[in-house]
Design a protein around this motif. Sequence first.
Motif, short mmCIF file in Angstrom:
data_model
loop_
_atom_site.label_atom_id
_atom_site.label_comp_id
_atom_site.label_asym_id
_atom_site.label_seq_id
_atom_site.Cartn_x
_atom_site.Cartn_y
_atom_site.Cartn_z
N ASP A 28 -32.02 -7.78 -50.94
CA ASP A 28 -31.14 -8.75 -49.76
C ASP A 28 -29.78 -8.58 -50.14
O ASP A 28 -29.02 -9.02 -49.04
CB ASP A 28 -31.85 -10.00 -49.97
N LYS A 29 -29.17 -8.32 -51.26
CA LYS A 29 -27.76 -8.39 -51.53
C LYS A 29 -26.89 -7.10 -51.84
O LYS A 29 -25.87 -7.00 -51.85
CB LYS A 29 -27.48 -9.27 -52.99
N ILE A 30 -27.68 -6.21 -52.10
CA ILE A 30 -27.32 -4.67 -52.71
C ILE A 30 -28.12 -3.81 -52.07
O ILE A 30 -29.24 -3.79 -52.03
CB ILE A 30 -26.84 -4.88 -54.01
N LEU A 31 -27.43 -2.57 -51.90
CA LEU A 31 -28.07 -1.22 -51.26
C LEU A 31 -27.24 -0.52 -51.93
O LEU A 31 -25.81 -0.05 -51.76
CB LEU A 31 -28.23 -1.05 -49.79
N ILE A 32 -27.93 0.65 -52.78
CA ILE A 32 -27.19 1.93 -53.37
C ILE A 32 -28.06 2.97 -52.84
O ILE A 32 -29.26 3.33 -53.14
CB ILE A 32 -27.25 1.69 -55.11
N VAL A 33 -27.22 3.92 -52.22
CA VAL A 33 -28.08 5.11 -51.93
C VAL A 33 -27.19 6.48 -52.52
O VAL A 33 -25.98 6.31 -52.65
CB VAL A 33 -27.69 5.43 -50.45
N ARG A 34 -28.04 7.25 -52.80
CA ARG A 34 -27.63 8.44 -53.41
C ARG A 34 -27.95 9.48 -52.66
O ARG A 34 -29.16 9.57 -52.09
CB ARG A 34 -28.07 8.52 -54.98
#
Length: 146
Positions: A28-34
Amino acid sequence: MKKTYEIAGKVMGFFDSFKGSKPAIDNDKILIVRGRSRTVIPLDEFDSKLSEIGELLEGTELDATSEKISEILKSGDKHIQESEGTTDYVDESGFMRMKDELEYMGLVVDYKVFEVPGFDVVIAIWEDKNELPPLYVEVTVSEHED
């Protein structure tokens, strides 16, 4: 669609790294996409390309020496640790250590941090110093902490 996905999608699309990209962390607070792209960006264009995507996101770029960047990276680490269920020390230098390690392996790394309404966005790109594919892209989108 969640705003974090919208922001990350714009970044991945801009660098032609959408296909095969995947979230490393999504809560809900962070999204990291690689992701990675077969497109090669000349090393002398890294800075301008990062600035260009910042403009497309309508973000405000933060100065690399800004104390605010340190706060954003600490906040992101905290969000990650909340997601992973750990309570370890928050390592505000982890991002810079990662950059140094990648450069030691012969890669060129650049990143920028932007504030967009309600979110902080860190975009990092890296590729081989000989400009060989792939171009790696990582975007972190986290909620502002007030």
